[in-house]
Design a protein around this motif. Structure first.
Motif, PDB file in Angstrom:
ATOM      1  N   ILE A   7       0.872  -1.174   0.000  1.00  0.00           N
ATOM      2  CA  ILE A   7       0.000   0.000   0.000  1.00  0.00           C
ATOM      3  C   ILE A   7       0.910   1.225   0.000  1.00  0.00           C
ATOM      4  N   LEU A   8       0.747   2.090  -0.990  1.00  0.00           N
ATOM      5  CA  LEU A   8       1.490   3.343  -1.056  1.00  0.00           C
ATOM      6  C   LEU A   8       0.582   4.452  -0.555  1.00  0.00           C
ATOM      7  N   ALA A   9       1.049   5.211   0.416  1.00  0.00           N
ATOM      8  CA  ALA A   9       0.221   6.269   1.008  1.00  0.00           C
ATOM      9  C   ALA A   9       1.055   7.546   1.126  1.00  0.00           C
ATOM     10  N   ASP A  10       0.695   8.553   0.360  1.00  0.00           N
ATOM     11  CA  ASP A  10       1.400   9.831   0.374  1.00  0.00           C
ATOM     12  C   ASP A  10       0.636  10.809   1.269  1.00  0.00           C
ATOM     13  N   GLU A  11       1.181  11.045   2.446  1.00  0.00           N
ATOM     14  CA  GLU A  11       0.570  11.945   3.425  1.00  0.00           C
ATOM     15  C   GLU A  11      -0.909  11.614   3.671  1.00  0.00           C
ATOM     16  N   PRO A  12      -1.220  10.367   4.043  1.00  0.00           N
ATOM     17  CA  PRO A  12      -2.625   9.988   4.214  1.00  0.00           C
ATOM     18  C   PRO A  12      -3.327  10.720   5.359  1.00  0.00           C
ATOM     19  N   THR A  13      -2.554  11.307   6.266  1.00  0.00           N
ATOM     20  CA  THR A  13      -3.170  12.013   7.385  1.00  0.00           C
ATOM     21  C   THR A  13      -2.994  13.519   7.282  1.00  0.00           C
ATOM     22  N   GLY A  14      -2.448  13.989   6.162  1.00  0.00           N
ATOM     23  CA  GLY A  14      -2.231  15.424   5.982  1.00  0.00           C
ATOM     24  C   GLY A  14      -3.535  16.186   6.062  1.00  0.00           C
ATOM     25  N   ASN A  15      -3.528  17.286   6.789  1.00  0.00           N
ATOM     26  CA  ASN A  15      -4.690  18.180   6.931  1.00  0.00           C
ATOM     27  C   ASN A  15      -5.906  17.521   7.580  1.00  0.00           C
ATOM     28  N   LEU A  16      -5.687  16.479   8.358  1.00  0.00           N
ATOM     29  CA  LEU A  16      -6.793  15.848   9.080  1.00  0.00           C
ATOM     30  C   LEU A  16      -6.659  16.151  10.567  1.00  0.00           C
ATOM     31  N   ASP A  17      -7.785  16.137  11.257  1.00  0.00           N
ATOM     32  CA  ASP A  17      -7.746  16.314  12.708  1.00  0.00           C
ATOM     33  C   ASP A  17      -7.169  15.042  13.334  1.00  0.00           C
ATOM     34  N   PRO A  18      -6.665  15.127  14.563  1.00  0.00           N
ATOM     35  CA  PRO A  18      -6.019  13.975  15.199  1.00  0.00           C
ATOM     36  C   PRO A  18      -6.892  12.721  15.261  1.00  0.00           C
ATOM     37  N   GLU A  19      -8.168  12.876  15.535  1.00  0.00           N
ATOM     38  CA  GLU A  19      -9.053  11.710  15.637  1.00  0.00           C
ATOM     39  C   GLU A  19      -9.169  10.989  14.282  1.00  0.00           C
ATOM     40  N   SER A  21      -7.047  11.216  11.815  1.00  0.00           N
ATOM     41  CA  SER A  21      -5.713  10.685  11.505  1.00  0.00           C
ATOM     42  C   SER A  21      -5.525   9.310  12.134  1.00  0.00           C
ATOM     43  N   ASN A  22      -5.925   9.163  13.396  1.00  0.00           N
ATOM     44  CA  ASN A  22      -5.812   7.869  14.070  1.00  0.00           C
ATOM     45  C   ASN A  22      -6.694   6.818  13.396  1.00  0.00           C
ATOM     46  N   GLU A  23      -7.889   7.221  12.965  1.00  0.00           N
ATOM     47  CA  GLU A  23      -8.781   6.281  12.274  1.00  0.00           C
ATOM     48  C   GLU A  23      -8.143   5.799  10.965  1.00  0.00           C
ATOM     49  N   ILE A  24      -7.546   6.714  10.217  1.00  0.00           N
ATOM     50  CA  ILE A  24      -6.883   6.349   8.956  1.00  0.00           C
ATOM     51  C   ILE A  24      -5.697   5.428   9.228  1.00  0.00           C
ATOM     52  N   MET A  25      -4.903   5.753  10.226  1.00  0.00           N
ATOM     53  CA  MET A  25      -3.744   4.912  10.550  1.00  0.00           C
ATOM     54  C   MET A  25      -4.188   3.527  11.008  1.00  0.00           C
ATOM     55  N   ASN A  26      -5.230   3.450  11.821  1.00  0.00           N
ATOM     56  CA  ASN A  26      -5.742   2.151  12.264  1.00  0.00           C
ATOM     57  C   ASN A  26      -6.288   1.345  11.092  1.00  0.00           C
ATOM     58  N   LEU A  27      -6.918   2.023  10.141  1.00  0.00           N
ATOM     59  CA  LEU A  27      -7.410   1.348   8.945  1.00  0.00           C
ATOM     60  C   LEU A  27      -6.240   0.795   8.121  1.00  0.00           C
ATOM     61  N   LEU A  28      -5.200   1.596   7.914  1.00  0.00           N
ATOM     62  CA  LEU A  28      -4.025   1.121   7.181  1.00  0.00           C
ATOM     63  C   LEU A  28      -3.385  -0.073   7.890  1.00  0.00           C
ATOM     64  N   LEU A  29      -3.276   0.014   9.203  1.00  0.00           N
ATOM     65  CA  LEU A  29      -2.703  -1.090   9.974  1.00  0.00           C
ATOM     66  C   LEU A  29      -3.552  -2.353   9.851  1.00  0.00           C
ATOM     67  N   SER A  30      -4.851  -2.203   9.952  1.00  0.00           N
ATOM     68  CA  SER A  30      -5.764  -3.339   9.860  1.00  0.00           C
ATOM     69  C   SER A  30      -5.688  -4.008   8.486  1.00  0.00           C
TER      70      SER A  30
END
Length: 74
Positions: A7-19, A21-30
């Motif tokens: 999975i290639l992800a270029d700044e997947p959490t850029g300009n997102l609020d912390p909550e 961002s964590n949801e996106i990171m947890n999704l990528l991890l899952s």
């Protein structure tokens, strides 16, 4: 598409609020764990790096080097 090896992800959490961002990171991890695949992600968000530690490759002075968060000069 349904079983990626990478999975290639270029700044997947850029300009997102912390909550979010964590949801996106947890999704990528899952997805990564479910499919046994790697995630190659570009980010400038040091908080994300701290919360989700992994192998880190960085560009510095025109060179690509393996590093750690501890080796970054702020």
């Amino acid at each position: 598409l349904n079983h990626p090896e990478l999975i290639l992800a270029d700044e997947p959490t850029g300009n997102l609020d912390p909550e979010t961002s964590n949801e996106i990171m947890n999704l990528l991890l899952s997805v990564s764990q479910k499919n046994n695949c790697a995630v190659l992600m570009a980010t400038h968000d040091y908080d994300i790096i701290r919360r989700y530690p992994a192998r880190m490759i960085r560009c510095e002075n025109g060179n690509v080097i393996e590093g750690t968060l501890d080796s970054i000069e702020f």
